[in-house]
Design an enzyme around this catalytic site. Structure first.
Site, PDB file in Angstrom:
ATOM      1  N   GLY A 224       0.761  -1.236   0.000  1.00 10.09           N
ATOM      2  CA  GLY A 224       0.000   0.000   0.000  1.00 10.09           C
ATOM      3  C   GLY A 224       0.795   1.292   0.000  1.00 10.09           C
ATOM      4  N   ASP A 225       2.127   1.212   0.143  1.00  8.96           N
ATOM      5  CA  ASP A 225       2.893   2.458   0.229  1.00  8.96           C
ATOM      6  C   ASP A 225       4.331   2.261  -0.237  1.00  8.96           C
ATOM      7  OD1 ASP A 225       3.237   5.150   0.722  1.00  8.96           O
ATOM      8  OD2 ASP A 225       3.624   4.912   2.864  1.00  8.96           O
ATOM      9  N   LEU A 226       4.491   1.633  -1.406  1.00  8.58           N
ATOM     10  CA  LEU A 226       5.845   1.437  -1.945  1.00  8.58           C
ATOM     11  C   LEU A 226       6.304   2.749  -2.581  1.00  8.58           C
ATOM     12  CD1 LEU A 226       5.591  -2.174  -3.428  1.00  8.58           C
ATOM     13  CD2 LEU A 226       6.796  -1.450  -1.354  1.00  8.58           C
ATOM     14  N   ASN A 227       6.613   3.698  -1.720  1.00  7.13           N
ATOM     15  CA  ASN A 227       7.019   5.014  -2.224  1.00  7.13           C
ATOM     16  C   ASN A 227       8.539   5.140  -2.251  1.00  7.13           C
ATOM     17  OD1 ASN A 227       8.052   6.190   0.257  1.00  7.13           O
ATOM     18  ND2 ASN A 227       5.954   6.492   0.937  1.00  7.13           N
ATOM     19  N   ASN A 230      10.272   4.546   1.030  1.00  6.05           N
ATOM     20  CA  ASN A 230      10.053   3.243   1.673  1.00  6.05           C
ATOM     21  C   ASN A 230      10.750   2.086   0.954  1.00  6.05           C
ATOM     22  OD1 ASN A 230       8.542   4.344   3.699  1.00  6.05           O
ATOM     23  ND2 ASN A 230       6.555   3.871   2.773  1.00  6.05           N
TER      24      ASN A 230
END
Length: 372
Positions: A224-227, A230
């Site tokens: 949900g948050d492979l930014n 991260n």
């Protein structure tokens, strides 16, 4: 980044421990003496990089979850167990150091008096590497990040089992990509301008063209948050002209929830666009990597443009709203906005058809090269 089923972006519940308090926490809860500690940037939790006085001078990240999310122990348990599972499966994921009582986390009070709050505390292994945000991305690492996104979701969805997994059904979770329509209640934070107009457009198109198709997408568990902050990488070649990277760390599982495979690739594309000097070309490389593990269906591909736009809208609107609550953390909260607005506006100026053509032709070239 925000709480489980509460549609509100984070209220004022971020921990504010000093370095001395954090070091005392490590000693009291985990039985380790801190020799060095420094604060790490974070959205609505508090993180510290710590080195302990032990053989080998081990390094950890002390993660203190905001007081609101700390009330959801099942959810934090599921996220932590998922990290442990992925590490056992060979992914570069952190694992928890157990408390003095042998647990993976502990609910601790901070502050004194009637206003004191309780925070869930974990000590996670420190992962080496450079955030993607600090490198110049190239086609090779974008492809690898696409592969990573598909691989993580696939193994979690097919093999991860734990009693707390049901907590990942987070119906009103503001960061789940299905919940772009919830942005309506926070859009006031943008004021009245051209940015507000494009976000209104994204939300309306999302309601009309994406929401009715959700049932045709393949469901899974999303990180949900492979930014770009991260995902950690290190260089696997000495070439300065053409560096080759490998992923050395996957961070921050706090946005995990049940969603759809296509959500993960859309989220990865959006955040990799932020770091690229040629943002519209990024999607094809990430998509090619993702589809080398898990090809998208025609319906999923057809929604990709609006899903990427929807994630831009989430990031920009929630950051603007949260910056009103945390003016002292505004620089970190609006880090994506510096280029995010420009990229979202460009996507709509260029148009869905042209952007998709660029993405899909780039992805197709990988397939042709592989079979040549």
């Amino acid at each position: 980044m925000s709480s489980g089923n509460d549609p509100q972006p984070q209220t004022l519940s971020k921990p504010t421990l000093g370095e001395r308090e954090a070091a005392e926490l490590v000693d009291r809860v985990f039985g380790l003496k801190v020799s060095w500690i420094r604060s790490l940037p974070s959205y609505d939790d508090q993180n510290f990089h710590v080195r302990v006085s032990a053989e080998g001078a081990e390094e950890y990240v002390l993660k203190i979850t905001n007081s609101e999310d700390s009330q959801q122990s099942d959810l934090i348990e599921a996220q932590t167990q998922a990290m442990m599972f992925l590490s056992a499966e060979g992914f570069p994921s952190a694992t928890p150091y157990l408390t003095r009582d042998g647990n993976i986390m502990s609910l601790e009070s901070a502050g004194t008096g009637p206003g004191s709050k309780k925070y869930m505390v974990r000590l996670l292994t420190y992962l080496p590497g450079t955030p993607v945000a600090k490198i110049t991305t190239n086609a090779q690492i974008l492809y690898e990040i696409g592969r990573l996104a598909a691989s993580v979701d696939k193994v979690l969805s097919e093999k991860f089992q734990h009693p707390s997994i049901k907590s990942l059904h987070r119906g009103q979770f503001i960061w789940n990509l299905a919940n772009v329509p919830l942005l309506d209640q926070y859009i006031y934070a943008l004021g009245q301008n051209k940015y507000r107009a494009v976000v209104d457009r994204v939300i309306e198109q999302f309601k009309g063209k994406v929401i009715p198709k959700l049932s045709s997408f393949r469901a899974c568990i999303n990180h949900g948050d492979l930014n770009d902050h991260n995902i950690l990488v290190d260089s696997s070649s000495a070439s300065l002209e053409n560096p080759q990277y490998r992923v050395s760390g996957i961070l921050d599982f706090s946005d995990m929830s049940y969603g759809y495979y296509v959500f993960e690739v859309a989220i990865a594309i959006m955040y990799m666009m932020i770091e690229s000097p040629d943002p519209l070309s990024v999607g094809g490389h990430v998509l090619a990597g993702f589809e080398s593990i898990l090809p998208l269906t025609a319906e999923e591909r057809g929604a990709l443009f609006l899903l990427v736009s929807g994630r831009f809208a989430q990031s920009l609107v929630i950051a603007a709203h949260t910056a009103l609550l945390y003016p002292e953390n505004k620089e970190y909260l609006t880090i994506t906005a510096k280029t995010g607005w420009k990229h979202l506006m460009t996507m709509f100026e260029v148009g869905q058809e042209t952007v998709e053509k660029t993405w899909f032709e780039t992805a197709q070239a990988y397939t042709q090269n592989a079979s040549a």
